[in-house]
Design a protein around this motif. Structure first.
Motif, PDB file in Angstrom:
ATOM      1  N   VAL A  85       0.844  -1.194   0.000  1.00 52.97           N
ATOM      2  CA  VAL A  85       0.000   0.000   0.000  1.00 52.97           C
ATOM      3  C   VAL A  85       0.882   1.248   0.000  1.00 52.97           C
ATOM      4  O   VAL A  85       0.617   2.213  -0.729  1.00 52.97           O
ATOM      5  N   ARG A  86       1.936   1.245   0.806  1.00 55.43           N
ATOM      6  CA  ARG A  86       2.861   2.379   0.803  1.00 55.43           C
ATOM      7  C   ARG A  86       3.433   2.588  -0.592  1.00 55.43           C
ATOM      8  O   ARG A  86       3.534   3.721  -1.084  1.00 55.43           O
ATOM      9  N   LEU A  87       3.786   1.496  -1.225  1.00 52.21           N
ATOM     10  CA  LEU A  87       4.350   1.548  -2.563  1.00 52.21           C
ATOM     11  C   LEU A  87       3.329   2.106  -3.571  1.00 52.21           C
ATOM     12  O   LEU A  87       3.651   2.955  -4.405  1.00 52.21           O
ATOM     13  N   SER A  88       2.084   1.664  -3.468  1.00 54.16           N
ATOM     14  CA  SER A  88       1.050   2.136  -4.392  1.00 54.16           C
ATOM     15  C   SER A  88       0.786   3.621  -4.211  1.00 54.16           C
ATOM     16  O   SER A  88       0.527   4.342  -5.181  1.00 54.16           O
ATOM     17  N   ALA A  89       0.848   4.077  -2.977  1.00 54.89           N
ATOM     18  CA  ALA A  89       0.658   5.508  -2.729  1.00 54.89           C
ATOM     19  C   ALA A  89       1.766   6.317  -3.392  1.00 54.89           C
ATOM     20  O   ALA A  89       1.518   7.371  -3.988  1.00 54.89           O
ATOM     21  N   LEU A  90       2.995   5.828  -3.320  1.00 55.74           N
ATOM     22  CA  LEU A  90       4.110   6.520  -3.980  1.00 55.74           C
ATOM     23  C   LEU A  90       3.924   6.543  -5.492  1.00 55.74           C
ATOM     24  O   LEU A  90       4.186   7.548  -6.157  1.00 55.74           O
ATOM     25  N   ARG A  91       3.452   5.446  -6.048  1.00 55.36           N
ATOM     26  CA  ARG A  91       3.243   5.391  -7.498  1.00 55.36           C
ATOM     27  C   ARG A  91       2.127   6.329  -7.944  1.00 55.36           C
ATOM     28  O   ARG A  91       2.113   6.777  -9.090  1.00 55.36           O
ATOM     29  N   ALA A  92       1.188   6.596  -7.056  1.00 58.06           N
ATOM     30  CA  ALA A  92       0.080   7.486  -7.416  1.00 58.06           C
ATOM     31  C   ALA A  92       0.494   8.953  -7.377  1.00 58.06           C
ATOM     32  O   ALA A  92      -0.218   9.810  -7.908  1.00 58.06           O
ATOM     33  N   MET A  93       1.615   9.250  -6.759  1.00 61.49           N
ATOM     34  CA  MET A  93       2.087  10.630  -6.697  1.00 61.49           C
ATOM     35  C   MET A  93       2.595  11.071  -8.070  1.00 61.49           C
ATOM     36  O   MET A  93       3.186  10.288  -8.802  1.00 61.49           O
ATOM     37  N   SER A  94       2.382  12.330  -8.395  1.00 58.96           N
ATOM     38  CA  SER A  94       2.749  12.832  -9.713  1.00 58.96           C
ATOM     39  C   SER A  94       3.447  14.184  -9.600  1.00 58.96           C
ATOM     40  O   SER A  94       3.502  14.789  -8.520  1.00 58.96           O
ATOM     41  N   GLY A  95       3.939  14.641 -10.730  1.00 58.79           N
ATOM     42  CA  GLY A  95       4.660  15.910 -10.761  1.00 58.79           C
ATOM     43  C   GLY A  95       3.887  17.095 -10.235  1.00 58.79           C
ATOM     44  O   GLY A  95       4.422  17.891  -9.444  1.00 58.79           O
ATOM     45  N   PRO A  96       2.613  17.270 -10.630  1.00 56.17           N
ATOM     46  CA  PRO A  96       1.869  18.434 -10.143  1.00 56.17           C
ATOM     47  C   PRO A  96       1.714  18.491  -8.626  1.00 56.17           C
ATOM     48  O   PRO A  96       1.506  19.562  -8.068  1.00 56.17           O
ATOM     49  N   MET A  97       1.810  17.347  -7.956  1.00 55.05           N
ATOM     50  CA  MET A  97       1.688  17.356  -6.496  1.00 55.05           C
ATOM     51  C   MET A  97       3.056  17.204  -5.827  1.00 55.05           C
ATOM     52  O   MET A  97       3.143  16.833  -4.644  1.00 55.05           O
ATOM     53  N   PHE A  98       4.132  17.509  -6.554  1.00 55.06           N
ATOM     54  CA  PHE A  98       5.476  17.245  -6.055  1.00 55.06           C
ATOM     55  C   PHE A  98       5.739  17.912  -4.709  1.00 55.06           C
ATOM     56  O   PHE A  98       6.219  17.271  -3.765  1.00 55.06           O
ATOM     57  N   ALA A  99       5.432  19.186  -4.603  1.00 54.52           N
ATOM     58  CA  ALA A  99       5.780  19.919  -3.379  1.00 54.52           C
ATOM     59  C   ALA A  99       5.126  19.331  -2.132  1.00 54.52           C
ATOM     60  O   ALA A  99       5.815  19.082  -1.128  1.00 54.52           O
ATOM     61  N   PRO A 100       3.815  19.076  -2.122  1.00 52.14           N
ATOM     62  CA  PRO A 100       3.209  18.573  -0.883  1.00 52.14           C
ATOM     63  C   PRO A 100       3.563  17.123  -0.528  1.00 52.14           C
ATOM     64  O   PRO A 100       3.368  16.728   0.621  1.00 52.14           O
ATOM     65  N   VAL A 101       4.050  16.333  -1.489  1.00 50.77           N
ATOM     66  CA  VAL A 101       4.380  14.942  -1.163  1.00 50.77           C
ATOM     67  C   VAL A 101       5.884  14.705  -1.063  1.00 50.77           C
ATOM     68  O   VAL A 101       6.325  13.607  -0.723  1.00 50.77           O
ATOM     69  N   LYS A 102       6.669  15.727  -1.356  1.00 49.22           N
ATOM     70  CA  LYS A 102       8.118  15.570  -1.443  1.00 49.22           C
ATOM     71  C   LYS A 102       8.725  14.993  -0.165  1.00 49.22           C
ATOM     72  O   LYS A 102       9.544  14.063  -0.221  1.00 49.22           O
ATOM     73  N   GLU A 103       8.327  15.511   0.992  1.00 55.37           N
ATOM     74  CA  GLU A 103       8.932  15.045   2.241  1.00 55.37           C
ATOM     75  C   GLU A 103       8.597  13.591   2.515  1.00 55.37           C
ATOM     76  O   GLU A 103       9.434  12.830   3.018  1.00 55.37           O
ATOM     77  N   ALA A 104       7.370  13.185   2.199  1.00 53.11           N
ATOM     78  CA  ALA A 104       7.004  11.778   2.384  1.00 53.11           C
ATOM     79  C   ALA A 104       7.833  10.887   1.462  1.00 53.11           C
ATOM     80  O   ALA A 104       8.243   9.779   1.841  1.00 53.11           O
ATOM     81  N   ALA A 105       8.099  11.349   0.249  1.00 51.33           N
ATOM     82  CA  ALA A 105       8.919  10.579  -0.684  1.00 51.33           C
ATOM     83  C   ALA A 105      10.370  10.509  -0.214  1.00 51.33           C
ATOM     84  O   ALA A 105      11.020   9.463  -0.319  1.00 51.33           O
ATOM     85  N   TRP A 106      10.889  11.631   0.340  1.00 46.14           N
ATOM     86  CA  TRP A 106      12.244  11.583   0.914  1.00 46.14           C
ATOM     87  C   TRP A 106      12.321  10.522   2.007  1.00 46.14           C
ATOM     88  O   TRP A 106      13.263   9.721   2.049  1.00 46.14           O
ATOM     89  N   ALA A 107      11.323  10.532   2.886  1.00 39.99           N
ATOM     90  CA  ALA A 107      11.319   9.574   3.992  1.00 39.99           C
ATOM     91  C   ALA A 107      11.257   8.137   3.482  1.00 39.99           C
ATOM     92  O   ALA A 107      11.876   7.230   4.048  1.00 39.99           O
ATOM     93  N   ALA A 108      10.521   7.923   2.396  1.00 42.92           N
ATOM     94  CA  ALA A 108      10.363   6.574   1.865  1.00 42.92           C
ATOM     95  C   ALA A 108      11.653   6.023   1.284  1.00 42.92           C
ATOM     96  O   ALA A 108      11.793   4.809   1.119  1.00 42.92           O
ATOM     97  N   LEU A 109      12.614   6.882   0.957  1.00 51.88           N
ATOM     98  CA  LEU A 109      13.900   6.400   0.439  1.00 51.88           C
ATOM     99  C   LEU A 109      14.619   5.500   1.438  1.00 51.88           C
ATOM    100  O   LEU A 109      15.487   4.704   1.041  1.00 51.88           O
ATOM    101  N   THR A 110      14.273   5.627   2.702  1.00 50.15           N
ATOM    102  CA  THR A 110      14.897   4.785   3.732  1.00 50.15           C
ATOM    103  C   THR A 110      13.876   3.853   4.368  1.00 50.15           C
ATOM    104  O   THR A 110      14.073   3.390   5.495  1.00 50.15           O
ATOM    105  N   ASP A 111      12.788   3.566   3.664  1.00 50.00           N
ATOM    106  CA  ASP A 111      11.786   2.624   4.162  1.00 50.00           C
ATOM    107  C   ASP A 111      12.446   1.275   4.429  1.00 50.00           C
ATOM    108  O   ASP A 111      13.379   0.866   3.733  1.00 50.00           O
ATOM    109  N   GLU A 112      11.933   0.563   5.428  1.00 53.57           N
ATOM    110  CA  GLU A 112      12.516  -0.732   5.782  1.00 53.57           C
ATOM    111  C   GLU A 112      12.372  -1.755   4.654  1.00 53.57           C
ATOM    112  O   GLU A 112      13.118  -2.731   4.584  1.00 53.57           O
TER     113      GLU A 112
END
Length: 667
Positions: free
Chosen positions: A279-306
Motif C-alpha cells: 500500500v505504501r508503494l502504491s501511494a508513492l506510485r500514485a504521486m505525480s509531478g503536479p503534487m510534487f511539493a506537498p508529497v516531497k517530504e514523504a517521498a524523501w522519507a520513503a527512500l529509507t523505508d525498511e
C-alpha cells in the motif's frame, strides 16, 4: 514475457493491483483459499487416458477434435474440453460453447464454457451470454457469465453490464461477477460514467471482498478516468479497507483524482503509515509531478523505508517527477543510500536535473561503475548514465567491452538508446549513434541486436535516412536460431518490414510437434509435486499445478532435473509486481531451444502465483516469475504453473542479481 516484452509491460505494472490472495479458481462470492490450503487432487493424467488425449489436443490446438468432447456423456470430459478451448481460443468453437452454456446440466461445465467464451473474446458471444444470465440457476455460473461478458461485450452492450436485472440486485455472486466484468471491459477501453459510478458503489465496505477487489483494480487500471468526483469514496477505501489489495488499488486510483486538493496529503499519509508495504508503494506510485511539493517530504522519507521495494519506488518517483531540484543535493542523498538499486535510480534522477553540477554527478556515477564488482549494479549505473548524453562514449565503451557479463551489454545498449531519445543529444553525434546500432546488429548478441533493431524502426529517432539499407539486418537475421532467438528475430523482422514499407510478417510460432507434452514425465509425478527454490535470500516452496498445466510443469521438472536453474539469477524484479528468473543469459533475453504452448486453465494471478514468461501466446520457455501481489491483468495471457506455499516473505525481499542456488523437487 521475455526481457523486452516484460519491460514494455512495466508501465502497466505501475497500476497492477488487486485480485486474490493466491492463484486459484475464483468462487463467486469471496476470495478463495490459497493454493496451499486446498486439498491437492490426484494426478488425473496418470489415471485417465481420455484426459491425456484432451490435453494433447489442446496442446496441438485441434479445435475440431476437441468439439466432440463437449457432448460427451461424462461431465469431467466436457469440463476438460471446455477448459482446453480456453487455451486454444478459436472462435470457431463459440456456437458449441454457447450451446453448452445454455443446455448442460452440470454447473461446472457451464462455468468453464463461459470462461472459454471470455477467453476467445468473441463479440458474437455477447448476445448468448446476456440471454443466459436471467435463466442461470447457479450463483457461481452467473459470476462466470458476467466476467466473460466483460471480455466480449461491445460498447453498445456495456449499459446492460453496468445495470444488473432487478432480480440480481442483491445477489452477491452477480455483484462480484459484475465488478470483474466491468474490470475486464475497462482493460479493453470500454467504460462510461455509469460504469465508473457503479464501480465506486461496489468498492464500498458492505460488498464482498471479491467485488471490492475487482472494483479497486478496475478504477486503478482503466485509462482516461477522472475520479476527482469520487475522492471521498476512494480515500475511505485506501485508508480503511481491511484487505491490503483493496487499499493498494484505491490508493493507485487516487492518481486519477489528483485535481482534488486533499489527495496529496492522503497519499503522503499512506506512504508513511500503512502497515503493508504494497500500500505504501502504491501511494508513492500514485504521486505525480503536479503534487510534487506537498508529497516531497514523504517521498524523501520513503527512500529509507525498511522495505527495499518501497525505497526503490520512492527513488523512481524522484526520477520521474523531480524538476529543477539541485542535482548535487540528489547526489548527496544517493551516496548515503545502502541499497545499490535505489542509489543508482536516485543518481539517474540527479543526472536528469538541469543546472550546475552535472559533470560532477556524471563523474561520481562513472567512478562507481569502475569500482563496482556486481554485474547487475554496473548495469544499473549504465542505466543511470542513460540520462546524460555527455556520457555517450563512456557507455559505448562499456557496452562493447570484451569479456563483460551479458547483462552489462544489454543495459548498456538500452542506455545508449535512452541518451539518443533525450532532447539535448548532440546532432553531431547522431551518425555515431547510427553506427553504434549497426555495430550492435552485426555483433550478433541477441539482446543488443534486438534492442538496436527496435531503435532503428522508431520513427521518432528518424534513422531511416542514416540506415536505409536492410542488408545488414537480413544478414543478422539469418544467423538466428528459432525458436530459441524468437524475440530477436521478431525485432529484426519488424525493422526490415518497416524499412521496406512491407506488411508485418507473421510470427513463426513453433508447433506442438516440435516439443510435445512428455507424458512419461507427467505420469511419473506424484499427485501434488512440490519444488524448493533455494535462493541467496532463503527458500521458496512451490506447489506445481500438474493437472492445470501438464506441459509447463513437465518442462519445468525436466529442466530442474538437468540442474538448468542452479546458479541462475533473478534478473528482473519490479516492485509489487514480479520477481523473474530462469534466464540462461541473466538479462531476460535467454531461452531454450524449444517453445511451449500456453496453458490457460481457470486460474487467476494472486499473490505468489508462478507464471511462465513469454513473448506472446505459445512462446513460453524456461523463464518464470512470481507475483508479489494480485495481478489480474495477466489472467488468461500467461500460463500459471505453480503457486508459492511457503516463503512469500523471501519473495518480497528478492532483488535483481539474487542467486538461485538450486531448485529441487520434493515429495
Amino acid at each position: 514475457m521475455t526481457y523486452s516484452a516484460l519491460c514494455r509491460a512495466t508501465a502497466a505494472v505501475a497500476v497492477a493491483a488487486v485480485l486474490l490472495p493466491a492463484c486459484a479458481t475464483r468462487p463467486a462470492n469471496t476470495a478463495p483459499a490459497t493454493a496451499s490450503s486446498a486439498t491437492a487432487p490426484a494426478n488425473q493424467f496418470a489415471l485417465d487416458s481420455t484426459l491425456r488425449r484432451i490435453a494433447t489436443l489442446q496442446d496441438e490446438r485441434r479445435t475440431s477434435a476437441l468439439l466432440p468432447y463437449l457432448g460427451h456423456a461424462e461431465a469431467r470430459y466436457r469440463q476438460a474440453a471446455a477448459e482446453a478451448l480456453a487455451s486454444v481460443q478459436d472462435k470457431a468453437a463459440t456456437p458449441r460453447l454457447l450451446l453448452l452454456l445454455q443446455e448442460d446440466d452440470a454447473p461446472r461445465v457451464r462455468q468453464l464454457a463461459a470462461y472459454a467464451l471470455g477467453q476467445s473474446a468473441d463479440s458474437t458471444a455477447e448476445t448468448g451470454l446476456y440471454q443466459q444470465l436471467p435463466h442461470e440457476t447457479d450463483a457461481a455460473t452467473r459470476h462466470y457469465v458476467l466476467e466473460a461478458l466483460g471480455r466480449c461485450t461491445s460498447r453498445a452492450g456495456l449499459p446492460s453490464l453496468t445495470k444488473l436485472p432487478p432480480a440480481l440486485a442483491t445477489d452477491t455472486a452477480a455483484l462480484s461477477g459484475q465488478a470483474w466484468g466491468l474490470y475486464r471491459a475497462g482493460l479493453r477501453g470500454l467504460t462510461s460514467e455509469a460504469a465508473v459510478a457503479r464501480l465506486v458503489q461496489l468498492l464500498a465496505a458492505p460488498n464482498t471482498t471479491s467485488a471490492r477487489l475487482a472494483a479497486a483494480n478496475a478504477l486503478a487500471r482503466t485509462r482516461g478516468l477522472n475520479l476527482a468526483p469520487y475522492t471521498a469514496a476512494l480515500t475511505t477505501a485506501a485508508r480503511h479497507d481491511r484487505h491490503y489489495a483493496v487499499r493498494a488499488g484505491a490508493a493507485q486510483a487516487l492518481a486519477k483524482a489528483a485535481a482534488d486538493p486533499s489527495v496529496p496529503a492522503t497519499l503522503a499519509a499512506l506512504a508513511r503509515r500503512d502497515p503493508d508495504y504494497r500500500v505504501r508503494l502504491s501511494a508513492l506510485r500514485a504521486m505525480s509531478g503536479p503534487m510534487f511539493a506537498p508529497v516531497k517530504e514523504a517521498a524523501w522519507a520513503a527512500l529509507t523505508d525498511e522495505n527495499a521495494q518501497v525505497a526503490l519506488t520512492a527513488a523512481e518517483f524522484f526520477l520521474a517527477n523531480a524538476a529543477n531540484e539541485p542535482g548535487p543535493t540528489l547526489l548527496e542523498k544517493a551516496q548515503a543510500l545502502p541499497e545499490w538499486r535505489v542509489r543508482a535510480t536516485l543518481l539517474a534522477a540527479a543526472l536528469r536535473q538541469p543546472g550546475a553540477g552535472r559533470e560532477a554527478i556524471r563523474g561520481a556515477v562513472q567512478e562507481r561503475y569502475t569500482a563496482a564488482t556486481d554485474a547487475y549494479e554496473k548495469s544499473y549505473l549504465l542505466k543511470a548514465l542513460g540520462e546524460d548524453p555527455a556520457a555517450f562514449d563512456f557507455v559505448r565503451e562499456a557496452t562493447f567491452a570484451p569479456g563483460h557479463a551479458l547483462v552489462v551489454g544489454t543495459y548498456g545498449m538500452e542506455a545508449l538508446i535512452a541518451q539518443r531519445r533525450l532532447a539535448d543529444f548532440p546532432a553531431a553525434r547522431q551518425p555515431d549513434f547510427a553506427l553504434t546500432l549497426r555495430q550492435a546488429v552485426l555483433g550478433g548478441d541477441v539482446a543488443q541486436l534486438g534492442l538496436a533493431a527496435e531503435a532503428i524502426r522508431d520513427p521518432k529517432l528518424n534513422l531511416r535516412r542514416l540506415l536505409p539499407n536492410t542488408d545488414f539486418l537480413v544478414a543478422a537475421r539469418a544467423k538466428l536460431v528459432l525458436p530459441r532467438d524468437l524475440e530477436a528475430w521478431q525485432s529484426l523482422q519488424q525493422t526490415i518490414d518497416f524499412l521496406r514499407g512491407a506488411k508485418p510478417t507473421p510470427v513463426p510460432v513453433a508447433r506442438a510437434a516440435s516439443h510435445p507434452i512428455p507424458w512419461d514425465v507427467v505420469m511419473a509425478l506424484p499427485a501434488a509435486p512440490h519444488a524448493v527454490v533455494r535462493t541467496s535470500k532463503g527458500n521458496v516452496v512451490l506447489r506445481l499445478l500438474l493437472n492445470e498445466a501438464p506441459g509447463s510443469v513437465a518442462s519445468f521438472v525436466q529442466l530442474v532435473g538437468e540442474g538448468f536453474y542452479d546458479g541462475k539469477n533473478f534478473h528482473r524484479v519490479v516492485p509489487n509486481f514480479v520477481a523473474q528468473g530462469g534466464c540462461p543469459r541473466g538479462d531476460g533475453w535467454g531461452s531454450t531451444d524449444y517453445n511451449l504452448r500456453s496453458e490457460f486453465a481457470d486460474l487467476h494471478y494472486g499473490e505468489g502465483a508462478v507464471g511462465l514468461a513469454s513473448a506472446g501466446k505459445d512462446t513460453e520457455s524456461c523463464q518464470w516469475f512470481i507475483t508479489h501481489s494480485p495481478t489480474p491483468h495477466l489472467d488468461g495471457r500467461y500460463t500459471i504453473f505453480a503457486q508459492v506455499i511457503e516463503g512469500m516473505d523471501v519473495v518480497s525481499r528478492l532483488e535483481i542479481g539474487d542467486r538461485i542456488d538450486k531448485v529441487e523437487l520434493v515429495k
